[in-house]
Design a protein around this motif. Structure first.
Motif, PDB file in Angstrom:
ATOM      1  N   UNK A 122      46.857  40.392  45.847  1.00 21.40           N
ATOM      2  CA  UNK A 122      46.055  40.935  44.752  1.00 21.40           C
ATOM      3  C   UNK A 122      46.731  42.196  44.219  1.00 21.40           C
ATOM      4  N   UNK A 123      47.053  42.248  42.926  1.00 27.62           N
ATOM      5  CA  UNK A 123      47.687  43.460  42.381  1.00 27.62           C
ATOM      6  C   UNK A 123      46.667  44.590  42.215  1.00 27.62           C
ATOM      7  N   UNK A 130      43.259  44.367  39.014  1.00 29.77           N
ATOM      8  CA  UNK A 130      43.381  43.259  38.069  1.00 29.77           C
ATOM      9  C   UNK A 130      44.865  43.028  37.825  1.00 29.77           C
ATOM     10  N   UNK A 131      45.151  42.029  36.974  1.00 29.75           N
ATOM     11  CA  UNK A 131      46.546  41.748  36.650  1.00 29.75           C
ATOM     12  C   UNK A 131      47.186  42.883  35.865  1.00 29.75           C
ATOM     13  N   UNK A 132      46.401  43.592  35.066  1.00 25.97           N
ATOM     14  CA  UNK A 132      46.904  44.728  34.291  1.00 25.97           C
ATOM     15  C   UNK A 132      45.856  45.822  34.283  1.00 25.97           C
ATOM     16  N   UNK A 133      46.261  47.046  33.980  1.00 25.17           N
ATOM     17  CA  UNK A 133      45.340  48.167  33.940  1.00 25.17           C
ATOM     18  C   UNK A 133      44.389  48.077  32.759  1.00 25.17           C
ATOM     19  N   UNK A 134      43.226  48.751  32.869  1.00 23.88           N
ATOM     20  CA  UNK A 134      42.250  48.696  31.782  1.00 23.88           C
ATOM     21  C   UNK A 134      42.594  49.700  30.685  1.00 23.88           C
ATOM     22  N   UNK A 170      41.593  39.525  29.267  1.00 20.28           N
ATOM     23  CA  UNK A 170      41.976  40.730  28.523  1.00 20.28           C
ATOM     24  C   UNK A 170      41.497  41.987  29.249  1.00 20.28           C
ATOM     25  N   UNK A 171      42.187  43.109  29.073  1.00 22.63           N
ATOM     26  CA  UNK A 171      41.795  44.342  29.768  1.00 22.63           C
ATOM     27  C   UNK A 171      40.468  44.889  29.256  1.00 22.63           C
ATOM     28  N   UNK A 172      39.804  45.665  30.103  1.00 23.13           N
ATOM     29  CA  UNK A 172      38.543  46.301  29.731  1.00 23.13           C
ATOM     30  C   UNK A 172      38.781  47.356  28.657  1.00 23.13           C
ATOM     31  N   UNK A 173      37.815  47.503  27.751  1.00 21.26           N
ATOM     32  CA  UNK A 173      37.950  48.438  26.641  1.00 21.26           C
ATOM     33  C   UNK A 173      36.834  49.475  26.679  1.00 21.26           C
ATOM     34  N   UNK A 179      35.480  44.974  45.658  1.00 19.59           N
ATOM     35  CA  UNK A 179      36.098  44.329  44.492  1.00 19.59           C
ATOM     36  C   UNK A 179      37.365  43.573  44.886  1.00 19.59           C
ATOM     37  N   UNK A 180      38.166  44.171  45.765  1.00 24.35           N
ATOM     38  CA  UNK A 180      39.400  43.517  46.197  1.00 24.35           C
ATOM     39  C   UNK A 180      39.097  42.236  46.973  1.00 24.35           C
ATOM     40  N   UNK A 181      38.151  42.298  47.898  1.00 21.04           N
ATOM     41  CA  UNK A 181      37.809  41.107  48.683  1.00 21.04           C
ATOM     42  C   UNK A 181      37.150  40.038  47.822  1.00 21.04           C
ATOM     43  N   UNK A 182      36.355  40.448  46.829  1.00 22.24           N
ATOM     44  CA  UNK A 182      35.709  39.469  45.955  1.00 22.24           C
ATOM     45  C   UNK A 182      36.745  38.688  45.158  1.00 22.24           C
ATOM     46  N   UNK A 183      37.750  39.379  44.621  1.00 15.28           N
ATOM     47  CA  UNK A 183      38.781  38.684  43.862  1.00 15.28           C
ATOM     48  C   UNK A 183      39.633  37.776  44.745  1.00 15.28           C
TER      49      UNK A 183
END
Length: 446
Positions: free
Chosen positions: A161-162, A175-179, A395-398, A413-417
């Motif tokens: 998990x990144x 997530x895959x990319x920062x928000x 898409x990233x959070x806005x 959050x990490x374990x859920x993903x």
């Protein structure tokens, strides 16, 4: 067709019948049954009449419907709200609130002072008198075993998990990319319009390292500023487990057989000063079992997991996280842990140290000394809340939809993903029941 009542003479209401009243009225044969109607929010119950008599006064009994729903447990149903806000962020230019009300602290101090003035010893119970609590020794071992599983599980999941961390502030994102939420408070955030500067995160970004001085005798000599380098710094959870009865050869602890004696705040019998035995006091000591109790270089020690085992590892890590929190609550009800009211420093023991290392609000007035008070579980084991991401690859959070997003502890959050089940108590703060609208729909929502 609604029934129309003629002028009726109601009997006077009796206060002995709560929620009910009696009355009389006249009805004819062609009218609908009165029991099918509602009268001012109340349902007609029993109707006593002579069906053959036309125009004869009828007696009815009217009562409100206040029957309890079958199987409804209000305490269980309303225990957790649908959506819940996180605890407020405390201002840095103000001391933290006391976990115990100040009035109770003052009352206990006055009671100790009265006993001291009369020369009466202060009554102490384990572990306040230096003795162990036998019932909590297994709990201490369970906490450290769960702590090992938690560190190893997070190190394995971070290979899959990144995780992103801001190089200017303490924000992290899983997530895959920062928000793209503009809430950075770093030194150069003005030039970046409060956007974060994302870099690759580590396990210390998920588990915030809270360390404490290891003391062979917590009731012995107090740590001074000049002698602070004579004591090792280890995770506060490990130090609490050692003082609660866990035996680690690398970090011995004094086990008393006779209780200490105190008059007021003064210790009159400590059982003598015992020098600490020499030993390898380093988490980097090769071949030692305590290496697994620290997050230092955990990613290098633990290999990546097999893809099919990731959900199982995530669930074990989640269970270990809950086990550590459960054990800390039980241990901290008996064993004293102090925290600075201005910074994040924590000390496990009956009294805080005298090292002048505090640099927070008005530290000049305190000569750099910490403002010690009783610690909470979140100060010893910080949850480190992060934004909940519904689709890590989306898409990233806005910032425009910020109020629709929820948060969760970074471990959850990490374990859920990774495939673990979410404990029910975290669902309200993650706002799983809220549907995040599109950006152009957000302004249409009240």
């Amino acid at each position: 067709m609604l029934q129309q009542f003629p002028a009726a003479a109601f009997a006077p209401w009796s206060p002995s019948i709560k929620g009910a009243f009696l009355g009389t009225t006249e009805r004819k044969m062609h009218q609908l049954p009165v029991s099918m109607l509602y009268f001012y929010g109340s349902k007609f119950g029993h109707l006593y009449e002579d069906a053959c008599a036309t125009g004869r006064p009828s007696i009815f009994f009217c009562a409100e419907r206040r029957q309890a729903r079958v199987g409804y447990n209000k305490k269980k149903h309303d225990a957790v709200p649908q959506n819940m806000d996180l605890p407020p962020i405390l201002p840095k230019k103000k001391k933290k609130p006391y976990p115990i009300p100040l009035k109770k602290i003052q009352e206990a101090a006055r009671a100790d002072k009265k006993l001291a003035e009369k020369g009466i010893e202060k009554p102490l119970e384990p572990p306040k008198n230096g003795l162990l609590v036998p019932d909590l020794i297994p709990v201490a071992y369970e906490v450290l075993d769960a702590w090992k599983i938690l560190i190893r599980g997070l190190a394995q999941l971070l290979h899959v998990i990144p995780i992103h961390a801001c190089s200017e502030c303490s924000e992290i994102h899983i997530a895959e990319s920062g928000h793209d939420i503009q809430d950075c408070c770093g030194q150069t955030s003005g030039s970046r319009r409060s956007f974060h500067s994302w870099v690759k995160g580590s396990i210390n970004d998920v588990l915030i390292p809270i360390e404490s001085y290891h003391m062979y005798d917590p009731f012995g000599r107090r740590i001074k500023h000049d002698t602070r380098f004579n004591y090792e710094r280890i995770p506060a959870i490990v130090e609490l487990g050692i003082q609660a009865g866990v035996e680690l050869p690398e970090y011995p602890s004094r086990r008393r057989t006779e209780p200490i004696r105190m008059i007021g705040k003064k210790i009159i019998d400590i059982g003598g000063i015992v020098e600490e035995p020499p030993g390898p006091h380093s988490f980097g000591y090769s071949g030692s079992s305590i290496v697994d109790l620290d997050t230092h270089r955990a990613l290098e020690r633990v290999p990546p997991p097999v893809e099919s085992e990731v959900p199982t590892i995530a669930q074990e890590t989640m269970n270990a996280y809950e086990k550590v929190k459960w054990g800390l609550r039980k241990l901290m009800k008996k064993y004293t842990v102090k925290a600075c009211g201005y910074c994040s420093e924590v000390h496990v023991g009956p009294r805080g140290h005298n090292a002048k290392l505090c640099g927070e609000f008005k530290h000049q007035w305190r000569d750099g000394k910490h403002g010690w008070q009783d610690a909470t579980v979140d100060e010893v084991f910080p949850p480190n809340y992060v934004w909940h991401v519904e689709d890590p690859k989306g898409p990233p959070l806005t910032s425009a939809l910020k109020r629709f997003y929820g948060k969760a502890p970074a471990v959850v959050e990490l374990c859920m993903q990774a495939g673990a089940r979410i404990p029910y108590k975290y669902r309200p703060m993650m706002r799983l029941d809220i549907v995040v609208p599109e950006s152009e729909e957000a302004r249409l929502i009240a």
